[in-house]
Structure formats: C-alpha cells, structure tokens
Design an enzyme around this catalytic site. Structure first.
Site, PDB file in Angstrom:
ATOM      1  N   ASP A  64       0.803  -1.226   0.000  1.00  0.00           N
ATOM      2  CA  ASP A  64       0.000   0.000   0.000  1.00  0.00           C
ATOM      3  C   ASP A  64       0.837   1.278   0.000  1.00  0.00           C
ATOM      4  O   ASP A  64       0.381   2.323  -0.421  1.00  0.00           O
ATOM      5  CB  ASP A  64      -0.922   0.019   1.238  1.00  0.00           C
ATOM      6  N   HIS A  65       2.086   1.201   0.439  1.00  0.00           N
ATOM      7  CA  HIS A  65       2.876   2.428   0.582  1.00  0.00           C
ATOM      8  C   HIS A  65       3.422   2.919  -0.742  1.00  0.00           C
ATOM      9  O   HIS A  65       3.269   4.060  -1.119  1.00  0.00           O
ATOM     10  CB  HIS A  65       4.035   2.202   1.556  1.00  0.00           C
ATOM     11  N   ASP A 119       4.344  -1.206  11.264  1.00  0.00           N
ATOM     12  CA  ASP A 119       3.932   0.139  10.883  1.00  0.00           C
ATOM     13  C   ASP A 119       3.414   0.808  12.141  1.00  0.00           C
ATOM     14  O   ASP A 119       2.668   0.195  12.916  1.00  0.00           O
ATOM     15  CB  ASP A 119       2.825   0.081   9.827  1.00  0.00           C
ATOM     16  N   ARG A 379       0.413  12.998   9.947  1.00  0.00           N
ATOM     17  CA  ARG A 379       1.756  13.557  10.174  1.00  0.00           C
ATOM     18  C   ARG A 379       1.991  14.749   9.256  1.00  0.00           C
ATOM     19  O   ARG A 379       1.686  14.670   8.070  1.00  0.00           O
ATOM     20  CB  ARG A 379       2.833  12.501   9.884  1.00  0.00           C
ATOM     21  N   SER A 533       7.426   7.307  12.528  1.00  0.00           N
ATOM     22  CA  SER A 533       7.334   6.033  11.818  1.00  0.00           C
ATOM     23  C   SER A 533       8.124   4.903  12.479  1.00  0.00           C
ATOM     24  O   SER A 533       9.106   5.140  13.176  1.00  0.00           O
ATOM     25  CB  SER A 533       7.857   6.252  10.404  1.00  0.00           C
ATOM     26  N   ARG A 535       9.815   2.737  10.832  1.00  0.00           N
ATOM     27  CA  ARG A 535      10.792   2.233   9.863  1.00  0.00           C
ATOM     28  C   ARG A 535      12.113   1.856  10.539  1.00  0.00           C
ATOM     29  O   ARG A 535      12.800   2.699  11.098  1.00  0.00           O
ATOM     30  CB  ARG A 535      11.006   3.243   8.732  1.00  0.00           C
TER      31      ARG A 535
HETATM   32  C1  MIC Z   1       4.669   6.341   7.948  1.00  0.00           C
HETATM   33  O1  MIC Z   1       3.526   6.743   8.087  1.00  0.00           O
HETATM   34  O2  MIC Z   1       5.663   7.042   8.187  1.00  0.00           O
HETATM   35  C2  MIC Z   1       4.879   4.930   7.479  1.00  0.00           C
HETATM   36  C3  MIC Z   1       5.451   5.006   6.157  1.00  0.00           C
HETATM   37  O3  MIC Z   1       3.647   4.257   7.401  1.00  0.00           O
HETATM   38  C4  MIC Z   1       5.785   4.241   8.489  1.00  0.00           C
HETATM   39  C5  MIC Z   1       6.342   2.987   8.068  1.00  0.00           C
HETATM   40  C6  MIC Z   1       7.480   3.111   7.134  1.00  0.00           C
HETATM   41  O4  MIC Z   1       8.274   4.043   7.235  1.00  0.00           O
HETATM   42  O5  MIC Z   1       7.577   2.214   6.321  1.00  0.00           O
HETATM   43  C7  MIC Z   1       5.195   4.034   9.864  1.00  0.00           C
HETATM   44  O6  MIC Z   1       4.403   4.849  10.284  1.00  0.00           O
HETATM   45  O7  MIC Z   1       5.575   3.112  10.575  1.00  0.00           O
HETATM   46 FE1  SF4 Z   2       0.248   4.840   5.068  1.00  0.00          FE
HETATM   47 FE2  SF4 Z   2       1.708   5.521   7.190  1.00  0.00          FE
HETATM   48 FE3  SF4 Z   2       0.258   7.336   5.855  1.00  0.00          FE
HETATM   49 FE4  SF4 Z   2      -0.958   5.522   7.286  1.00  0.00          FE
HETATM   50  S1  SF4 Z   2       0.407   7.096   8.067  1.00  0.00           S
HETATM   51  S2  SF4 Z   2      -1.525   6.172   5.228  1.00  0.00           S
HETATM   52  S3  SF4 Z   2       0.339   3.738   7.002  1.00  0.00           S
HETATM   53  S4  SF4 Z   2       2.018   6.200   5.079  1.00  0.00           S
END
Ligand code: MIC
Ligand code: SF4
Length: 641
Positions: A64-65, A119, A379, A533, A535
């Site tokens: 999905d990302h 995540d 965010r 995140s 990550r």
């Molecule tokens: C995000 O919202 O920053 C992400 C992308 O969903 C991350 C995960 C990632 O960096 O792959 C998260 O929130 O954990």
């Molecule tokens: Fe995707 Fe992370 Fe954004 Fe949620 S916050 S929509 S999991 S990138």
C-alpha cells in the site's frame, strides 16, 4: 480487584513476566501485519530465522505504501512479497486493495486478539478492540516465527469520553484535542483505554481514527471496548462470528485518567510542522489553501468519504485548489460507488488516486513551493509531503472539504445543514485482491530482483567504544528526519547500502560520506529522539554506516527498540545538561561498559576533545543487553533457538 480491558487481553496472552508497570513482559502474538515499505526487510529477516511456515494464527502482507512503480525496484519488491507470502503461509493484499490498517479493520481484525505490525499506525485496530502494537520489521519477523513479543508493561490511562460530538465536529477533533493537551511525547510508555458513555456514540471507523493517531502521542497503543457497535460493524463485514464482548470491570484500576467532553469540542487543526501544534480552526480561518488531500489510514473510511461526497454534491472546487482523494480501500471505493456517492466526488473536480497511502508518505502530490496543504492525514513533519517549505495542516474531512470549496481555511460549522449519510446494510465485500497462501508451498518459488540485497548483519560491539560525534540534532527528531521516505527513496527499502546514502539527508547532506570516512561513530539527540514512523531503516542504515551508539535526552519507543534490535546502544544522559556540552566532531570513549549494561549501572563517557567526563544509562533489561552484545535480535534469536 477488577480489571481493565488491556489487563484482560494481556493476561490471556502472557507468556512471561508480571503485569506490573515498568516490568518486562512477554506476550503471545495472534496476528501480524506488514506493509511493503517495511515488509521486504521483515520477510528477509524471517527467512534468515529459518522456519518453513509462519506460526501465528494469521499473518498478512499488504502492499500500500509504494505503488507508483517508477522503476523496476518497486515492482520487484511486490513480486517478492507476493511469492514469499504464498510460500510461507501469509495472506497477500495486493496493490490497489487498500491501506493496511483500513483493510485489516475490515477483513481481519478480531476483538480481544493481539496484533503486531511493522507500521506505527497498527493501533488503528484498537478501534475494533484489538491490542495492536506498531514495531520494527524484525520484531514482526520474530513474532511470525512464533516467539513472544517483549515489552515493558506500559501505564494504562483511562480516557473517559462524555457527551456527544456536535455536527461538523468529528473523531479527528477528539484525537487532535488529546494531542493539544499531551503533545507528541505525552503518550510514551502509555496505553490509552477509552471508556465512558461517549464511546457508544462513535462507530468503529471513528474509533479507529482516534486509536490510529494515538501513535502521534507516542503511545504504545490505544483501545476501545468491543460492544454492540463493534458487533454491527463486524456484521456489515459479514464477520459477526468474530465478535466477542470486551469491557472493563466496574471497579477496574488505571494508572491515570483523562476526561474529554465531546459536546464541548470544536473543530481543531494541527498547524505546521507537528501533529501537536493544535489550534481551533476558527483561529486560522481565512488562510488561503492551495491543496487539500483527503485519505490516509486516519480518515479514509466509508463514513469519511460518504460525508465529503454529500458535502461536495452539486458543488465545484475553485480553480486555485487541487482536491485529492485517496480512498482507504477497494471496499470503500466500491461501496461509495454502489451508494451513489462517488459521482459527486468526481463531478466536483476532485482528483481520485489509487486506494493506497499515496501523498501521506510523499508518493506523489508534492505541494507547490511555499504553498498551504490541508490534509486529513496524521503527520505533517517538515518535508514529508515532498516539498520542504510547504505548510501542511492536519484536520478532519469536514474541515478539509469546506476549506477546499472556499479556497481558504474555514470552520466546517459554516457549511450549514447537518450532513446525513446513508449506510448500506452490508459493505461491498469483494476479496479478489486478497490472496491466501499456497497449499503446496514446496512448489512456490520466491522471486527476487536485483534490488533485493542480502540482509546486513550487525557486528558485535567491541570492549572499548571509541568514535566521534557525527551529528548533533535537537528535540523530537523524527524517523523521517533520520531516514526520509518519498518517491525517490522508498524504492530502496530492500537495498540498505543504497538507502544509507540518504540518512539525515534533509538535515545534513554530508552525513553519509563523513560517517563512511570515519568508519562510523555516534549520533547525539535531544528529547523524544526517533518519534514517528516504525521504519527500522532509521536504525539499519545507521548500523550499516557504523553507528555504535546514540546519546539522547530521551527516546521514542519504537525507534529505541529498533536500535537495540540492530545492535546500536541507546544511551540516555544522566544529567540533561551534558547534552549542551557536546558538539559535533567531539571524540568520545567508553571503557568497561559491558558489565554495566547488564547491571543497568551508569556508564562513564570520556569526551577526549573537551576533556571532561559524563554519565549515561542504557536502561536495558538483561535480555536486551544480551541482544546488543550478540550484534542484534536476529543473532540473538538464532543463538537461543
Ligand atoms: C509512515 O507513516 O511514516 C509509514 C510510512 O507508514 C511508516 C512505516 C514506514 O516508514 O515504512 C510508519 O508509520 O511506521
Ligand atoms: Fe500509510 Fe503511514 Fe500514511 Fe498511514 S500514516 S496512510 S500507514 S504512510
């Protein structure tokens, strides 16, 4: 003594330890989820553990990302994830099926079960009464292999909701109110359990909006009771058999309490560049907006999109505004179509994107230079949108759409009549993009492309640690600062040497080259280092560059665990003021620190450059100290299995 919901779930899953605040506990994990940006690494790690099938009740791999496929890298990752899932007993949710958290709520979440996800917004499933925790990919890999998940028992805070939301005030405003009160550090070491008569006024997707953004508080997770509303949601998903009731005992004990009167809330908005920079919409009314984005795992449910469609009906978006919609799932898309809502969105001039994370993670739709973007996301860190000087605000879908129609930030209560939407008896259930694992795993070949590089392995720490401070950063540094995402960098998630070039790139472009040249060193951070995140690349890539320790005033939970998982020491200053005394390029030495790690005693650090010493603590459990010394969790798991 009565029990709260969190204690009831933990008790049923407890494998080791005692449910006492701060104590280390090990719990059984029923379900796991991964997404593509963290999943490739998690599955390579699972493979390295050497188990033929996952040992959870259910594991799901979502894509999905990154669905842009700007080059072969991304498509290769998807193919790897699909074939890997099939072979190892994992369900695969294909690109286009939707955002992991939304789809998990719809199709897989079960009240009372535990869910571990790579995540940070995994707590979305708390909206359906799951105990859902966001972690790094390696923790998920270990859980898939059937090992328990370790954490320190958080404090449990009761959030009592009174009253009922007024028209045009929504679930997003509830969590923005909590962020306003508690800040992005306010939830560290805590679980928020919702209670009170106001809970009954919120549907499951609204509850999920609130638990989703509990991640921005830094909380371990958030959870709602499972009641008749949960039952109704599961029924509309054709899954009523998954329902169980979950409620706290009358005399349940908590470590703290917060009360929110829903009837007194008004529309709120988080201003640039932090989710806790919250003010009333009224106070920033009139600010011209250039872009409005509706979607993300926070606000892309059927209710959200049907509401905005009803508001857009018969209206037109002004030429100065770009309105971008990304539905949370294929189910949401098919249901708003069937119920006649989609056509109002299209007719208004909105741009409709794929059912995925999209612009939330900087995959397209970067705003224009210096422009204002209103988003229903979670965010708004500087630069995350893809445009460094864009001003990103976070708000509810109602505020977003009224502002889009007026071309300026507008209090949604000015819209006029209350919005009434219709619900289908049952959502459009069509799981044709969810692929169950193969029944003949031996016949499945895992396909890898050239972008999937072997797993980097941490080197065990040496007896004396010596190195220079490569960078010094301030408070609330996010993992987006440490390891940025976006269309250029995300495709490199399974290629650590390549992605490591971007570590701290938006703060100091020279970091990578200096770290390589020095053969590694240290990072110095302020409070809440590594928030945001999950990550693990924000630990893995620094590990690849030879970072041995991070000195900080305090750490965010997930990032701290990721550092430990990859053999990097998370060290906290005993005296906060020592943070001020250290600068970039200072040379620091630690001797005889190994014993102290196990005994959790202060470690003396010599600043050779400035000729003074200071104390730090690692606050590790003996198990964590062992993990670090063995060079990370993967080595540790292999050594004990
Ligand atoms: C995000 O919202 O920053 C992400 C992308 O969903 C991350 C995960 C990632 O960096 O792959 C998260 O929130 O954990
Ligand atoms: Fe995707 Fe992370 Fe954004 Fe949620 S916050 S929509 S999991 S990138």
């Amino acid at each position: 003594m009565g029990k709260n919901i969190v204690q009831k779930i933990l008790e049923r899953h407890l494998i080791a330890g005692e449910l006492k605040k701060g104590a280390e506990i090990a719990i059984k994990i029923d379900q796991t989820l991964t997404q593509d940006a963290t999943g490739t690494m998690a599955y390579l790690q699972f493979e390295a553990i050497g188990i033929p099938r996952v040992r959870t009740e259910l594991s799901v791999s979502y894509v999905d990302h990154n669905t842009l496929q700007t080059g072969f890298e991304n498509a290769d990752d998807h193919r790897f994830l699909r074939t890997f899932a099939s072979k190892y007993g994992i369900y695969f949710s294909a690109p286009g099926n939707g955002i992991c958290h939304q789809v998990h709520l719809e199709r897989f979440g079960i009240p009372g079960k535990t869910l571990l996800g790579s995540d940070s917004h995994t707590p979305t499933a708390g909206g359906i009464g799951m105990l859902a925790i966001g972690v790094g990919g390696l923790d998920v890999a270990v859980a898939m292999a059937g090992y328990p998940f370790y954490m320190n028992m958080p404090e449990i805070i009761r959030v009592v909701l009174r009253g009922k939301l007024n028209p045009f005030v929504s679930a997003k405003d509830v969590i923005l109110e909590l962020l306003r009160r508690l800040t992005v550090k306010g939830g560290v070491g805590k679980i928020f359990e919702y209670a009170g008569e106001g809970v009954k006024t919120l549907s499951v997707p609204e509850r999920a909006t609130i638990t989703n953004m509990g991640a921005e508080l830094g909380a371990t997770t958030s959870i709602f009771p499972s009641d008749e509303i949960t039952y109704a949601f599961l029924k509309s998903e054709g899954r009523e058999k998954d329902y169980i009731e979950l409620k706290a005992d009358e005399d349940a004990q908590y470590d703290g309490e917060i009360e929110i009167n829903l009837s007194e809330l008004e529309p709120l908005i988080a201003c640039p560049h932090s989710p806790d920079n919250v003010v009333t919409v009224k106070s920033v009314e009139g600010t011209p907006v250039d872009q409005v984005c509706i979607g993300s795992c926070t606000n892309s449910s059927y209710k959200d999109l049907a509401t905005i469609a009803e508001m857009l009906k018969g209206k037109k978006i002004p030429s100065t505004v770009s309105l971008v919609i990304s539905p949370g799932s294929k189910q949401v898309m098919e249901t708003i179509d069937k119920m006649g809502y989609l056509k109002h969105i299209i007719a208004s001039g909105a741009r409709i994107l794929e059912n995925s994370c999209g612009p939330c993670i900087g995959m397209g739709q970067a705003p224009a230079t210096g422009s204002v973007s209103l988003r229903t996301y979670n965010r708004n860190f500087e630069g995350r949108s893809g445009t460094k000087d864009a001003k990103v605000y976070l708000c509810s879908p109602e505020t977003a759409v009224v502002s889009a129609l007026n071309g300026k930030i507008t209090d949604p209560r000015k819209f006029g009549e209350e919005i009434v939407i219709s619900y289908p008896e049952i959502f459009e259930i069509n799981d044709n993009l969810i692929f169950p694992p193969s029944e003949n795993p031996e016949s499945v070949e895992v396909l890898r492309g050239p972008n999937i590089k072997p797993l980097p392995i941490a080197k065990p720490l040496t007896e004396v640690l010596k190195g220079t401070v490569l960078i010094k950063v301030g408070d609330n540094i996010t993992t987006d600062h440490i390891m940025p995402a976006g269309a250029k960098i995300l495709p490199l998630r399974s290629n650590i040497p390549a992605i490591a070039k971007y570590v701290f790139h938006n703060i100091d472009e020279t970091f990578h080259d200096r770290a390589l040249k020095a053969g590694g060193g240290y990072i110095v951070g302020g409070e809440n280092y590594g928030q945001g995140s999950s990550r693990e690349h924000a630990a893995l890539a620094p590990m690849h560059l030879g970072i041995k320790a991070v000195f900080a005033i305090s750490f965010a939970r997930i990032h701290r665990s990721n550092l430990i998982n990859f053999g990097i020491l998370p060290l906290v200053f005993e005296n906060k003021d020592d943070y001020q005394k250290i600068d970039r390029d200072d040379e620091l030495v630690m001797e005889n620190y190994v014993d102290k790690l196990f005994k959790n005693e202060p470690i003396e650090v010599k600043n050779i450059t400035k000729n003074f010493t200071f104390n730090v603590k690692a606050n590790l459990t003996p198990r964590q100290a062992d993990i670090i010394l063995k060079g990370g969790l993967l080595n540790f798991v292999k050594s004990v299995s």
